[in-house]
Design an enzyme around this catalytic site. Structure first.
Site, PDB file in Angstrom:
ATOM      1  N   ASP A  35      35.420 -42.937   4.214  1.00  0.00           N
ATOM      2  CA  ASP A  35      35.915 -44.109   3.516  1.00  0.00           C
ATOM      3  C   ASP A  35      34.839 -45.395   3.484  1.00  0.00           C
ATOM      4  OD1 ASP A  35      37.953 -42.427   2.604  1.00  0.00           O
ATOM      5  OD2 ASP A  35      39.266 -43.360   4.172  1.00  0.00           O
ATOM      6  N   HIS A  85      39.887 -42.972  -2.966  1.00  0.00           N
ATOM      7  CA  HIS A  85      40.788 -43.378  -1.774  1.00  0.00           C
ATOM      8  C   HIS A  85      42.211 -44.294  -2.401  1.00  0.00           C
ATOM      9  CE1 HIS A  85      41.961 -43.588   2.226  1.00  0.00           C
ATOM     10  NE2 HIS A  85      42.243 -44.870   1.964  1.00  0.00           N
ATOM     11  N   ASN A 107      33.799 -40.861  -3.887  1.00  0.00           N
ATOM     12  CA  ASN A 107      35.089 -40.328  -3.323  1.00  0.00           C
ATOM     13  C   ASN A 107      36.102 -41.399  -3.982  1.00  0.00           C
ATOM     14  OD1 ASN A 107      37.047 -39.073  -1.543  1.00  0.00           O
ATOM     15  ND2 ASN A 107      36.985 -41.061  -0.197  1.00  0.00           N
ATOM     16  N   GLU A 113      44.431 -44.072  -9.740  1.00  0.00           N
ATOM     17  CA  GLU A 113      43.283 -43.282  -9.282  1.00  0.00           C
ATOM     18  C   GLU A 113      42.625 -42.519 -10.612  1.00  0.00           C
ATOM     19  OE1 GLU A 113      43.704 -41.019  -5.689  1.00  0.00           O
ATOM     20  OE2 GLU A 113      45.283 -42.212  -5.156  1.00  0.00           O
ATOM     21  N   GLY A 154      45.119 -31.762  -6.318  1.00  0.00           N
ATOM     22  CA  GLY A 154      44.060 -31.545  -7.348  1.00  0.00           C
ATOM     23  C   GLY A 154      44.554 -32.394  -8.631  1.00  0.00           C
ATOM     24  N   LEU A 200      39.681 -33.617   2.228  1.00  0.00           N
ATOM     25  CA  LEU A 200      39.905 -34.183   3.754  1.00  0.00           C
ATOM     26  C   LEU A 200      39.086 -33.765   4.870  1.00  0.00           C
ATOM     27  CD1 LEU A 200      43.991 -33.943   3.488  1.00  0.00           C
ATOM     28  CD2 LEU A 200      42.370 -35.964   3.104  1.00  0.00           C
ATOM     29  N   LYS A 201      37.707 -33.862   4.556  1.00  0.00           N
ATOM     30  CA  LYS A 201      36.849 -33.179   5.587  1.00  0.00           C
ATOM     31  C   LYS A 201      35.478 -34.208   5.394  1.00  0.00           C
ATOM     32  CE  LYS A 201      34.513 -29.004   6.817  1.00  0.00           C
ATOM     33  NZ  LYS A 201      33.009 -29.049   6.557  1.00  0.00           N
ATOM     34  N   LEU A 202      34.960 -34.721   6.367  1.00  0.00           N
ATOM     35  CA  LEU A 202      33.798 -35.716   6.636  1.00  0.00           C
ATOM     36  C   LEU A 202      32.553 -34.662   6.134  1.00  0.00           C
ATOM     37  CD1 LEU A 202      32.920 -38.465   7.485  1.00  0.00           C
ATOM     38  CD2 LEU A 202      32.434 -37.534   9.674  1.00  0.00           C
TER      39      LEU A 202
HETATM   40  C1  GRF Z   1      44.554 -39.005  -3.538  1.00  0.00           C
HETATM   41  O1  GRF Z   1      45.649 -40.049  -3.068  1.00  0.00           O
HETATM   42  C2  GRF Z   1      43.246 -39.306  -3.175  1.00  0.00           C
HETATM   43  O2  GRF Z   1      43.028 -40.573  -3.135  1.00  0.00           O
HETATM   44  C3  GRF Z   1      43.037 -38.787  -1.738  1.00  0.00           C
HETATM   45  O3  GRF Z   1      43.997 -37.980  -1.501  1.00  0.00           O
HETATM   46  C4  GRF Z   1      45.093 -37.873  -2.762  1.00  0.00           C
HETATM   47  C5  GRF Z   1      44.600 -36.432  -3.462  1.00  0.00           C
HETATM   48  O4  GRF Z   1      45.351 -36.318  -4.527  1.00  0.00           O
HETATM   49  N1  GRF Z   1      41.937 -38.863  -1.344  1.00  0.00           N
HETATM   50  P1  GRF Z   1      45.005 -35.255  -5.467  1.00  0.00           P
HETATM   51  O5  GRF Z   1      44.764 -33.877  -4.737  1.00  0.00           O
HETATM   52  O6  GRF Z   1      44.123 -35.705  -6.536  1.00  0.00           O
HETATM   53  O7  GRF Z   1      46.491 -34.974  -6.310  1.00  0.00           O
END
Ligand code: GRF
Length: 187
Positions: free
Chosen positions: A141, A100, A98, A170, A12, A81-83
């Site tokens: 994605d 990535h 999202n 990110e 998170g 991590l879920k569709l």
């Molecule tokens: C990040 O790299 C995000 O892009 C990916 O999962 C990771 C999650 O990181 N989908 P966090 O839980 O926000 O620290």
């Protein structure tokens, strides 16, 4: 004030970046609910610490009902991590994004998550990777790309060191993408 719902599965840090940006006034928004499909996600604890309602839910119909119940304007998948279901995508079309940790379409899709992405980048001997924020559709994605930012791959990078630098990027582009989305919603 725009109402944001965040879906997380893990640590998170992206959620934390959104919470901080809202609190600092960098985003004219507030995170009103955090939902995780993983009861042990540290993201739930971050929400709790920030006084944000948070739930462990794994049924998309309940997730949708909750997001509607909180009158959420924007949904952010921040390491989710879920569709998500077609219905969820339809209800929040153009308002669900999202993040990535690669330059989509490279190193993305099913199975590319967490350190696996960065390990694959290093194995490929690429010199550049990056991060992408995109609109969500019902495939992993995919959906229209909103922002991409490159990150150099260093010769001595490990998956962990590369992940740390990509995560910094990110956190920045996620906030920019949300700010852009909010601005476009006003129009
Ligand atoms: C990040 O790299 C995000 O892009 C990916 O999962 C990771 C999650 O990181 N989908 P966090 O839980 O926000 O620290």
């Amino acid at each position: 004030m725009i109402r944001i719902g965040v879906l997380v599965s893990g640590t998170g840090t992206n959620l934390q970046a959104i919470i901080d940006a809202c609190q600092l006034g960098d985003l004219p928004a507030e995170v009103v609910v955090v939902i995780s499909n993983n009861p042990d996600a540290y993201g739930l604890k971050r929400a709790e610490d920030a006084g944000i309602d948070n739930y462990y839910l794994h049924d998309d119909r309940v997730v949708l009902a909750s997001l509607k119940g909180y009158a959420v304007d924007i949904v952010v998948l921040a390491g989710y991590l879920k569709l998500v279901s077609k219905e969820l995508v339809q209800v929040f079309e153009g308002r669900m994004i999202n993040i990535h940790p690669s330059l989509i379409p490279l190193f993305s899709g099913q199975g590319y998550y967490g350190l696996k992405v960065h390990q694959a980048v290093i194995d490929s001997r690429a010199k550049v990777t990056g991060a992408t924020v995109h609109l969500v559709d019902d495939h992993f994605d995919e959906g229209r790309i909103l922002i991409q930012e490159p990150v150099q791959v260093l010769d001595d990078d490990t998956p962990e060191s590369l992940q740390a630098r990509v995560l910094d990027v990110e956190h920045q582009i996620l906030i920019t993408a949300i700010a852009d989305l909010i601005q476009n919603m006003d129009k």
